[in-house]
Design a protein around this motif. Structure first.
Motif, PDB file in Angstrom:
ATOM      1  N   LEU A 151       0.846  -1.192   0.000  1.00 37.75           N
ATOM      2  CA  LEU A 151       0.000   0.000   0.000  1.00 37.75           C
ATOM      3  C   LEU A 151       0.883   1.245   0.000  1.00 37.75           C
ATOM      4  O   LEU A 151       1.966   1.236   0.572  1.00 37.75           O
ATOM      5  CB  LEU A 151      -0.895   0.012   1.237  1.00 37.75           C
ATOM      6  N   CYS A 152       0.393   2.296  -0.602  1.00 37.14           N
ATOM      7  CA  CYS A 152       1.144   3.554  -0.607  1.00 37.14           C
ATOM      8  C   CYS A 152       0.216   4.742  -0.304  1.00 37.14           C
ATOM      9  O   CYS A 152      -0.684   5.048  -1.090  1.00 37.14           O
ATOM     10  CB  CYS A 152       1.829   3.755  -1.963  1.00 37.14           C
ATOM     11  N   GLU A 153       0.467   5.372   0.837  1.00 35.37           N
ATOM     12  CA  GLU A 153      -0.256   6.608   1.184  1.00 35.37           C
ATOM     13  C   GLU A 153       0.461   7.761   0.496  1.00 35.37           C
ATOM     14  O   GLU A 153       1.677   7.907   0.640  1.00 35.37           O
ATOM     15  CB  GLU A 153      -0.254   6.795   2.703  1.00 35.37           C
ATOM     16  N   ARG A 154      -0.270   8.581  -0.227  1.00 34.20           N
ATOM     17  CA  ARG A 154       0.350   9.665  -1.000  1.00 34.20           C
ATOM     18  C   ARG A 154      -0.383  10.990  -0.871  1.00 34.20           C
ATOM     19  O   ARG A 154      -0.164  11.901  -1.647  1.00 34.20           O
ATOM     20  CB  ARG A 154       0.516   9.258  -2.452  1.00 34.20           C
ATOM     21  N   GLY A 155      -1.242  11.082   0.132  1.00 37.48           N
ATOM     22  CA  GLY A 155      -1.907  12.361   0.381  1.00 37.48           C
ATOM     23  C   GLY A 155      -3.317  12.399  -0.174  1.00 37.48           C
ATOM     24  O   GLY A 155      -3.631  11.747  -1.163  1.00 37.48           O
ATOM     25  N   ILE A 156      -4.147  13.181   0.488  1.00 37.77           N
ATOM     26  CA  ILE A 156      -5.552  13.315   0.115  1.00 37.77           C
ATOM     27  C   ILE A 156      -5.864  14.775  -0.216  1.00 37.77           C
ATOM     28  O   ILE A 156      -5.094  15.680   0.089  1.00 37.77           O
ATOM     29  CB  ILE A 156      -6.486  12.840   1.254  1.00 37.77           C
ATOM     30  N   ARG A 180       0.346  20.211  -2.444  1.00 33.49           N
ATOM     31  CA  ARG A 180      -0.553  19.709  -3.482  1.00 33.49           C
ATOM     32  C   ARG A 180      -1.630  18.817  -2.880  1.00 33.49           C
ATOM     33  O   ARG A 180      -2.777  18.840  -3.288  1.00 33.49           O
ATOM     34  CB  ARG A 180       0.228  18.940  -4.554  1.00 33.49           C
ATOM     35  N   TYR A 181      -1.238  18.024  -1.902  1.00 36.26           N
ATOM     36  CA  TYR A 181      -2.174  17.145  -1.209  1.00 36.26           C
ATOM     37  C   TYR A 181      -1.797  17.158   0.269  1.00 36.26           C
ATOM     38  O   TYR A 181      -0.660  17.462   0.613  1.00 36.26           O
ATOM     39  CB  TYR A 181      -2.062  15.714  -1.745  1.00 36.26           C
ATOM     40  N   THR A 182      -2.764  16.838   1.108  1.00 33.95           N
ATOM     41  CA  THR A 182      -2.502  16.784   2.546  1.00 33.95           C
ATOM     42  C   THR A 182      -2.111  15.361   2.924  1.00 33.95           C
ATOM     43  O   THR A 182      -2.864  14.420   2.663  1.00 33.95           O
ATOM     44  CB  THR A 182      -3.772  17.205   3.315  1.00 33.95           C
ATOM     45  N   PRO A 232       6.120  10.929   0.143  1.00 32.32           N
ATOM     46  CA  PRO A 232       6.053  12.319   0.607  1.00 32.32           C
ATOM     47  C   PRO A 232       6.180  13.314  -0.545  1.00 32.32           C
ATOM     48  O   PRO A 232       5.782  14.477  -0.398  1.00 32.32           O
ATOM     49  CB  PRO A 232       7.257  12.424   1.556  1.00 32.32           C
ATOM     50  N   SER A 233       6.716  12.873  -1.666  1.00 27.23           N
ATOM     51  CA  SER A 233       6.992  13.796  -2.774  1.00 27.23           C
ATOM     52  C   SER A 233       5.705  14.258  -3.441  1.00 27.23           C
ATOM     53  O   SER A 233       5.505  15.451  -3.667  1.00 27.23           O
ATOM     54  CB  SER A 233       7.884  13.113  -3.805  1.00 27.23           C
ATOM     55  N   HIS A 234       4.812  13.302  -3.757  1.00 25.07           N
ATOM     56  CA  HIS A 234       3.561  13.699  -4.390  1.00 25.07           C
ATOM     57  C   HIS A 234       2.623  14.358  -3.391  1.00 25.07           C
ATOM     58  O   HIS A 234       1.817  15.207  -3.760  1.00 25.07           O
ATOM     59  CB  HIS A 234       2.889  12.508  -5.057  1.00 25.07           C
ATOM     60  N   ALA A 235       2.726  13.952  -2.123  1.00 20.76           N
ATOM     61  CA  ALA A 235       1.884  14.585  -1.112  1.00 20.76           C
ATOM     62  C   ALA A 235       2.211  16.080  -1.033  1.00 20.76           C
ATOM     63  O   ALA A 235       1.330  16.926  -1.162  1.00 20.76           O
ATOM     64  CB  ALA A 235       2.110  13.917   0.250  1.00 20.76           C
ATOM     65  N   ALA A 236       3.497  16.382  -0.851  1.00 25.47           N
ATOM     66  CA  ALA A 236       3.881  17.780  -0.651  1.00 25.47           C
ATOM     67  C   ALA A 236       3.851  18.567  -1.957  1.00 25.47           C
ATOM     68  O   ALA A 236       3.386  19.707  -2.000  1.00 25.47           O
ATOM     69  CB  ALA A 236       5.276  17.853  -0.038  1.00 25.47           C
ATOM     70  N   GLY A 237       4.380  17.957  -3.009  1.00 22.08           N
ATOM     71  CA  GLY A 237       4.491  18.703  -4.251  1.00 22.08           C
ATOM     72  C   GLY A 237       5.582  19.761  -4.197  1.00 22.08           C
ATOM     73  O   GLY A 237       5.645  20.638  -5.054  1.00 22.08           O
ATOM     74  N   ARG A 238       6.449  19.691  -3.176  1.00 20.88           N
ATOM     75  CA  ARG A 238       7.564  20.640  -3.063  1.00 20.88           C
ATOM     76  C   ARG A 238       8.682  19.991  -2.260  1.00 20.88           C
ATOM     77  O   ARG A 238       8.459  19.437  -1.186  1.00 20.88           O
ATOM     78  CB  ARG A 238       7.099  21.946  -2.427  1.00 20.88           C
ATOM     79  N   ALA A 239       9.893  20.118  -2.787  1.00 20.83           N
ATOM     80  CA  ALA A 239      11.039  19.401  -2.231  1.00 20.83           C
ATOM     81  C   ALA A 239      11.365  19.808  -0.799  1.00 20.83           C
ATOM     82  O   ALA A 239      11.825  18.983  -0.005  1.00 20.83           O
ATOM     83  CB  ALA A 239      12.257  19.617  -3.126  1.00 20.83           C
ATOM     84  N   ASP A 240      11.098  21.073  -0.452  1.00 18.39           N
ATOM     85  CA  ASP A 240      11.542  21.534   0.862  1.00 18.39           C
ATOM     86  C   ASP A 240      10.794  20.912   2.032  1.00 18.39           C
ATOM     87  O   ASP A 240      11.165  21.124   3.190  1.00 18.39           O
ATOM     88  CB  ASP A 240      11.528  23.072   0.945  1.00 18.39           C
ATOM     89  N   LEU A 241       9.724  20.184   1.764  1.00 18.29           N
ATOM     90  CA  LEU A 241       8.993  19.519   2.843  1.00 18.29           C
ATOM     91  C   LEU A 241       9.259  18.009   2.872  1.00 18.29           C
ATOM     92  O   LEU A 241       8.874  17.332   3.829  1.00 18.29           O
ATOM     93  CB  LEU A 241       7.488  19.760   2.699  1.00 18.29           C
ATOM     94  N   VAL A 242       9.876  17.474   1.825  1.00 13.18           N
ATOM     95  CA  VAL A 242       9.958  16.020   1.653  1.00 13.18           C
ATOM     96  C   VAL A 242      10.726  15.325   2.770  1.00 13.18           C
ATOM     97  O   VAL A 242      10.277  14.300   3.301  1.00 13.18           O
ATOM     98  CB  VAL A 242      10.538  15.679   0.261  1.00 13.18           C
ATOM     99  N   SER A 243      11.872  15.855   3.154  1.00 12.67           N
ATOM    100  CA  SER A 243      12.654  15.167   4.200  1.00 12.67           C
ATOM    101  C   SER A 243      11.885  15.118   5.512  1.00 12.67           C
ATOM    102  O   SER A 243      11.798  14.063   6.154  1.00 12.67           O
ATOM    103  CB  SER A 243      14.003  15.864   4.404  1.00 12.67           C
ATOM    104  N   LYS A 244      11.280  16.226   5.885  1.00 13.93           N
ATOM    105  CA  LYS A 244      10.531  16.255   7.146  1.00 13.93           C
ATOM    106  C   LYS A 244       9.339  15.293   7.107  1.00 13.93           C
ATOM    107  O   LYS A 244       9.028  14.634   8.095  1.00 13.93           O
ATOM    108  CB  LYS A 244      10.038  17.678   7.460  1.00 13.93           C
ATOM    109  N   LEU A 245       8.688  15.229   5.977  1.00 16.73           N
ATOM    110  CA  LEU A 245       7.562  14.286   5.865  1.00 16.73           C
ATOM    111  C   LEU A 245       8.054  12.841   5.914  1.00 16.73           C
ATOM    112  O   LEU A 245       7.365  11.958   6.429  1.00 16.73           O
ATOM    113  CB  LEU A 245       6.768  14.536   4.578  1.00 16.73           C
TER     114      LEU A 245
END
Lengths: 335, 335, 335, 335
Positions: free
Chosen positions: D235-240, D248-250, D271-284
């Motif tokens: 399964l892959c959670e990728r944001g809603i 882009r997605y929560t 985390p990449s598709h969820a955030a849609g921005r690199a600066d949040l990916v590591s933290k997510l």
């Protein structure tokens, strides 16, 4: 941006030349049929495209700048609106099309009864599911081919136009042999391979909005079908997912006038799946009609209590007839 | 559950006795005025309460089991609906109340012009903000007392009923001196201390739905006011927050018939704040009317282009007049 | 845009001169205290402001262009972050503050027990509701003043810093006399009059995000407090409303690193109200810590089964102690 | 409810007998392979089924009551969790699998470079799109077969396991010839015909959550694959989709521990598709790891600035290596 070649240049060869020319500037093109003419869609803004094509000005009849991300779907392309007519059913361009019937095709008797009752109640098209997209793989999946045949028979006996769902490319082709309009459901609204198949067909497509899709995404899904050469698409708003919990989905009524501003495609509303409960369906139909939709897709069951599926959101034929009569009056009043 | 004492027992003393009795069973009670009679609200189900109060049966005229979490707000309590009438303005119980005017009170001239124009266009009440809930602390916060005086003057000159927002308990009291109806905005929809103050007042309250609130929470906010003894509450649906991005808020049209089933309170719709854009406002008004609301709250500005606030969602007086006429016809047709 | 006058010009008189000057260009200003210095906030962009103030260059020490709609709340204003320290509790600027305790203050014994247990478990601050914002007007509304006194006693006995909610301006003042930090709840997150009162106070404010608010709106609510002169604000993310139904609210974890980029204010996360169920709280605390928050606000009850309110989302003291120890290690690892 | 026949009765014939028996009571059944044994799924509750099958008690080894709507996907069925291992890649049951690579396969050089860099940075699987589900029909749709060959070559050179998306049943079969794991994207999460095809395959499937789907719907989509006999589902959670607008997605982080409680299937987070921005990916990624996921799916591009697609959400290989090292430590700490 749309580029319309002059009649004698409406060839794949000319489109390829234009494509090659624009590709040098990094602009992608797509050549397709739109209604009764050929068109080249350039995936870029006018400013970049225009100087490049000016050298072919004698071969190009007209160009149309469409600033939206969708192109053929834009209202600008056909300001008068697209009309889809099949026998007595018409939707768009001032026509109001009412599609009604049971959620699921259960038996021949059920469908024939429903067909006669909804016809009497004001419907010109009959809906009914033969291939059912069920959340559970173990739930009843529909009568499939047998259901299509029942639907076809109901059409023959009543003259009603038929609408039923397909969930794969193979099913689209099969459904097109038996029904008048192929429905693409909310769960397949971004199934791009399926939309591509719909684009290759010449059967009208009723495309439901994905319940998590933005309006732009909805219109881009329609664009997939139009890009394939099939401009007979009926959009269907059926509710979106929000935090509201007294309905299955929230009907975002502003989408109705908004879509009418954005696109030339006819728009129907499905109040039954939006509400998920019969007691709200008539009021949602009045509201949708007043908001300017081009038709309705309503679940009606001769015996809602004993429906195999979605009975609690189905109107009785009597309720349906009262409802359509009021919708007719609202439309008269507002036009 | 509601307990109505017989006339001679409608005293705080008797209520305290009942409260003490029920408290032994862990049931909380609340004694208040509801319309023209006193009522004891027992925060529990009938099954637990009934045997306890039977011993006081001679002192109790009637009981009413209300299974919802809200009690006085429930439709069961006043099935015919609550009517709120002030001069020529009436809403609920078959009356359709149209409230219109500018977002913000800017000048006396602007308000008087707007008042005359919306009156001519079919409104019987005038809206206009004197205390403005602005997202930014640095933005214009309204003319405050000066604005209230302008509004009052407009009422005197036109006879229109006035509606304006208050954001604190002190403002509620001040507004009540100058205006006919006090508005509680969406951001204060769950400001319970403010709602308690509204409950102590006898001025009608227009309570907007919190844009993140469920219907149950909306009705519980109304219940705070009714529990305080003020049953003159007008609910206002003004849109909820969803993922839709072409509008400021999504107008969940099903809330209209749903609220009409759940509560006796009159319900108006604010299409202006829902849409956040003027080009959708008329269509949303038609839809809301068709869905069965009891009135509208619409932003109208004599000169939307130069409005200090929310100009892009304001109708012109001309558009407003055309719109109200069609709403009137839709209502005639559906009643 | 922020304008910092030189020391001898930090007067209301000078601010009024600047205000008058900028008002000619239609720019609104606001003069306030920010930390240990005075600042003038000009509600407009630098380009328009700069030439106007250049003529006062000798009176102005520095200017800071803040492109966001919020100004004093922006990270640019205090890049190192705001630290809030009270006795052993510290949050922000590298300090991790753990606030724990029961939802509601029930009895002195319950609170003292909880206080000792959460202190042992790693908390440096104690939470507990004396004024409870209940959805129902008939539900238990908290012990009020009596509750504040119990909380104060617990602080005296344990040395823990105390946090408790206020719902009106009067309550803010009362709470500030008994507790160390005043909490503003999610339902009052846009109660601007209340926020203004918080701005006038010098007590630290724990401001919860409105469950329907965007991040910009959340930061603008904080700006109301800072604009009033109180820069000791702790932000609290506590979940937003979405279609998800297995939790009470959706914890949008990306808000944690995002807020840390946008603002200098410390940020704590409330996993208990987000989840609404104890079995997710520890994992959400780990996730929030790993995402970079500055602290946690956790419901802990000595006996969750018998809590008056929110028992199902409360950790036991044992679970809490295990959880904080792991959070401590995650922080060590990531710094 | 699950019914496990004894070894010698694991035949279609016996399943048909049981099916016939239960059909008399209106209970639907489904016979399939689950891991190394055959199982009959009865779409109904234990109470109704048990007495009926007791007469076959000697032929039935065990039954398992699964109250959830999903059956084979339930945690109860395999409490220890499903482990999926391919060469050096392992996910689930205590294994943490890191999948990384570019959004789109652009050139052989780009993919080989990315593969080497992500391997060095801690990944054991390589992602890269050959068939791209693009919102626009005119956008680049991927290198298709050529892309699959490049991916295969990268696998041969680095030993990395490969993951790539398929959008139709035909593509699933093609992808399975070239890649190790077939990805089903968020837009096809309820494309039931596609899921049925995945169920017929023996290749592991990485199933993304539909961005509008509830957890129950997500698990029912997995159930379609398991019902077909393929239990190797990741399964892959990728944001809603929510009202939040800075991402882009929560990413609903509570879904991670919740899914781990509900199902035995391994769960990775994108985390990449969820955030849609690199600066949040590591933290997510840290947050997801701390919340207990079994792995990550991260976009990494050797040169994000010049990526054909989704560059703004891609980490550089250096950022990726730092991130995975921290995730490794968080896991050590929490296990």
């Amino acid at each position: 941006m749309l580029i319309y070649p002059v009649a004698e240049k409406c060839t794949d060869k000319f489109a390829a030349e234009i494509a090659a020319l624009l590709a040098c500037s990094g602009i992608r093109t797509h050549h397709t049929q739109f209604g009764d003419r050929r068109v080249i869609v350039a995936d870029d803004n006018a400013a970049a495209v225009l100087p490049i094509i000016q050298q072919h000005s004698k071969s190009i009849e007209a160009t149309l700048d469409v600033p939206e991300t969708y192109q053929l779907t834009s209202k600008r392309v056909r300001p008068g609106g697209t009309v889809i007519k099949i026998r007595d059913f018409a939707v768009g361009g001032g026509h109001f099309g009412i599609i009604a019937g049971p959620c699921t095709i259960e038996t021949e008797k059920q469908v024939l009864t429903a067909a006669e009752r909804v016809k009497k109640g004001g419907a010109t098209a009959l809906r009914g599911g033969a291939f059912k997209p069920r959340t559970s793989p173990y739930a009843f999946q529909g009568l499939k081919l047998e259901g299509l045949k029942i639907l076809q028979k109901a059409a023959e006996e009543t003259g009603l136009v038929t609408v039923t769902e397909a969930m794969s490319s193979d099913e689209v082709k099969l459904v097109a042999e038996y029904a008048d309009i192929v429905q693409i459901g909310t769960r397949n609204a971004q199934n791009y391979r399926l939309l591509e198949t719909c684009g290759e067909m010449r059967v009208p497509i009723l495309l439901k909005r994905g319940y998590g899709c933005s309006l732009d995404e909805f219109l881009m899904s329609a664009e997939y079908i139009l890009a394939g050469g099939n401009d007979r698409v009926i959009l269907c708003e059926r509710g979106i997912r929000t935090f509201e919990n007294y309905v299955r989905y929230t009907l975002p009524i502003a989408a109705v006038p908004m879509l009418k501003m954005l696109t030339h495609l006819p728009l129907v509303v499905d109040p039954s799946h939006a509400a998920g409960r019969a007691d709200l369906v008539s009021k949602l139909s009045f509201a949708s009609t007043a908001a300017g939709c081009d038709g309705l897709l309503v679940e009606v069951h001769p015996d809602p209590q004993h429906a195999l599926c979605d009975g609690r959101q189905s109107l009785t034929p009597e309720e349906f007839a009262v409802m359509t009569e009021k919708c007719r009056k609202i439309r008269e009043l507002l036009v």
